[in-house]
Design a protein around this motif. Structure first.
Motif, PDB file in Angstrom:
ATOM      1  N   ILE A   1       0.858  -1.190   0.000  1.00  0.00           N
ATOM      2  CA  ILE A   1       0.000   0.000   0.000  1.00  0.00           C
ATOM      3  C   ILE A   1       0.892   1.237   0.000  1.00  0.00           C
ATOM      4  N   VAL A   2       0.550   2.212  -0.840  1.00  0.00           N
ATOM      5  CA  VAL A   2       1.364   3.422  -0.959  1.00  0.00           C
ATOM      6  C   VAL A   2       0.500   4.658  -0.737  1.00  0.00           C
ATOM      7  N   ASP A   3       0.907   5.470   0.199  1.00  0.00           N
ATOM      8  CA  ASP A   3       0.273   6.753   0.499  1.00  0.00           C
ATOM      9  C   ASP A   3       0.888   7.803  -0.424  1.00  0.00           C
ATOM     10  N   CYS A   4       0.047   8.462  -1.212  1.00  0.00           N
ATOM     11  CA  CYS A   4       0.527   9.459  -2.180  1.00  0.00           C
ATOM     12  C   CYS A   4       0.009  10.863  -1.869  1.00  0.00           C
TER      13      CYS A   4
ATOM     14  N   ASN B   1       7.626  -6.279  -6.073  1.00  0.00           N
ATOM     15  CA  ASN B   1       8.254  -7.187  -7.031  1.00  0.00           C
ATOM     16  C   ASN B   1       7.552  -7.054  -8.383  1.00  0.00           C
ATOM     17  N   SER B   2       8.330  -6.912  -9.426  1.00  0.00           N
ATOM     18  CA  SER B   2       7.768  -6.753 -10.773  1.00  0.00           C
ATOM     19  C   SER B   2       6.795  -7.877 -11.099  1.00  0.00           C
ATOM     20  N   GLN B   3       5.616  -7.478 -11.586  1.00  0.00           N
ATOM     21  CA  GLN B   3       4.599  -8.413 -12.083  1.00  0.00           C
ATOM     22  C   GLN B   3       4.026  -9.343 -11.014  1.00  0.00           C
ATOM     23  N   GLU B   4       4.414  -9.184  -9.765  1.00  0.00           N
ATOM     24  CA  GLU B   4       3.920 -10.059  -8.707  1.00  0.00           C
ATOM     25  C   GLU B   4       3.095  -9.296  -7.672  1.00  0.00           C
ATOM     26  N   THR B   5       3.646  -8.214  -7.173  1.00  0.00           N
ATOM     27  CA  THR B   5       3.005  -7.467  -6.091  1.00  0.00           C
ATOM     28  C   THR B   5       1.833  -6.645  -6.611  1.00  0.00           C
ATOM     29  N   LEU B   6       0.714  -6.687  -5.892  1.00  0.00           N
ATOM     30  CA  LEU B   6      -0.380  -5.770  -6.174  1.00  0.00           C
ATOM     31  C   LEU B   6      -0.132  -4.498  -5.376  1.00  0.00           C
ATOM     32  N   VAL B   7      -0.016  -3.384  -6.063  1.00  0.00           N
ATOM     33  CA  VAL B   7       0.183  -2.093  -5.422  1.00  0.00           C
ATOM     34  C   VAL B   7      -1.165  -1.390  -5.319  1.00  0.00           C
ATOM     35  N   VAL B   8      -1.515  -0.930  -4.128  1.00  0.00           N
ATOM     36  CA  VAL B   8      -2.733  -0.149  -3.924  1.00  0.00           C
ATOM     37  C   VAL B   8      -2.311   1.244  -3.482  1.00  0.00           C
ATOM     38  N   ALA B   9      -2.654   2.248  -4.276  1.00  0.00           N
ATOM     39  CA  ALA B   9      -2.263   3.632  -3.998  1.00  0.00           C
ATOM     40  C   ALA B   9      -3.471   4.444  -3.562  1.00  0.00           C
ATOM     41  N   TYR B  10      -3.222   5.396  -2.660  1.00  0.00           N
ATOM     42  CA  TYR B  10      -4.311   6.277  -2.240  1.00  0.00           C
ATOM     43  C   TYR B  10      -3.800   7.690  -1.999  1.00  0.00           C
ATOM     44  N   ASP B  11      -4.729   8.648  -2.039  1.00  0.00           N
ATOM     45  CA  ASP B  11      -4.446  10.028  -1.656  1.00  0.00           C
ATOM     46  C   ASP B  11      -5.715  10.611  -1.044  1.00  0.00           C
TER      47      ASP B  11
END
Length: 273
Positions: A24-27, A87-97
């Protein structure tokens, strides 16, 4: 009903907080106060989320041309993505702001630009997470090393020369994503020159979501772009290549895959005037 390949609900994310295959990435960010986003993250964020800064991480240094938020160096960004466990092509990234996808969509687009399609946005963003009562913390996420190998999709982006050469072709559409008054040149709060690129049509990026940052249904996204389905190329810009990514998300939701980002956008275009 949202397209869950591109957007996930707070409930879904809450049920997957402990999934090791999700990062999870906080943007969160403020153009008016560049210190605000990092401060907000340090104060409170979604449990386990990492922070990426629009200026420091998702852009490269500003030059004479290239716009106010030039694209980051792919190798440098890849190192930062790996350093938070992607990880490329493996990890699901969820971004939010907390800005109707304005900054989270920049990360969404950049990941896809670097060849990583497993990325989604949190519907409703930070405020929807809070209103649902899901867990927040001020504890910094533990670093976990991933392996991210960028595979740059150069056809995702266009520069000023390509825009000049192609914008008037019958099979090409140039989209200005800024608010309508900025498009019309009635107001320009940031760049030195007001107006828009000749032949551009206006699709304000805020129309992708409602007033509480929830993405509008796929049917509405398709309605927005009705008439452009057969365009061979849709070049999208905004002020500096950030909020244009919200429209590129909308195009993807509508099933239109011909969108390209004019990364320098209006701030690059008017730098040559």
């Amino acid at each position: 009903m949202t397209d869950y390949r591109l957007v996930v609900s707070p409930q879904w994310l809450s049920e997957h907080l402990d999934d090791p295959q999700i990062v999870i990435v906080d943007c969160r960010f403020s153009l008016a106060d560049t210190e605000l986003g990092p401060l907000q993250y340090q104060t409170s964020h979604i449990q386990g989320s990492h922070y990426l800064d629009l200026n420091d991480d998702l852009s490269s240094p500003v030059g004479k041309h290239g716009g106010r938020h030039p694209l980051p160096n792919p190798v440098e960004l890849a190192k930062k993505l790996a350093a938070i466990g992607i990880n490329s092509q493996e990890t699901l990234v969820v971004a939010y702001d907390d800005s109707r996808f304005a900054f989270a969509s920049r990360l969404w687009w950049l990941l896809r630009y670097l060849g990583h399609d497993k990325v989604a946005l949190l519907d409703g963003g930070w405020k929807s997470w809070l209103s649902a009562g899901y867990p927040v913390t001020d504890a910094l996420a533990m670093p976990k090393q991933g392996k991210f190998l960028p595979e740059v999709r150069s056809h995702f982006v266009v520069d000023i020369d390509t825009v000049k050469d192609r914008k008037d072709l019958p099979e090409v559409v140039l989209v200005d994503s800024r608010e309508s008054d900025r498009y019309r040149g009635e107001r320009e709060p940031i760049d030195p020159i007001a107006g828009h690129i000749p032949s551009a049509v206006n699709y304000p990026w805020q129309d992708v979501t409602d007033e509480v940052s929830r993405v509008l249904p796929v049917t509405e996204q398709k309605r927005r772009w009705s008439g452009l389905e057969n365009a061979q190329e849709i070049m999208v810009y905004c002020g500096s290549g950030v909020t244009a990514c919200v429209n590129l998300l909308s195009l993807e939701m509508a099933g239109i895959h011909t969108g390209k980002l004019y990364a320098g956008s209006w701030s690059d275009w008017c730098s040559y005037s």
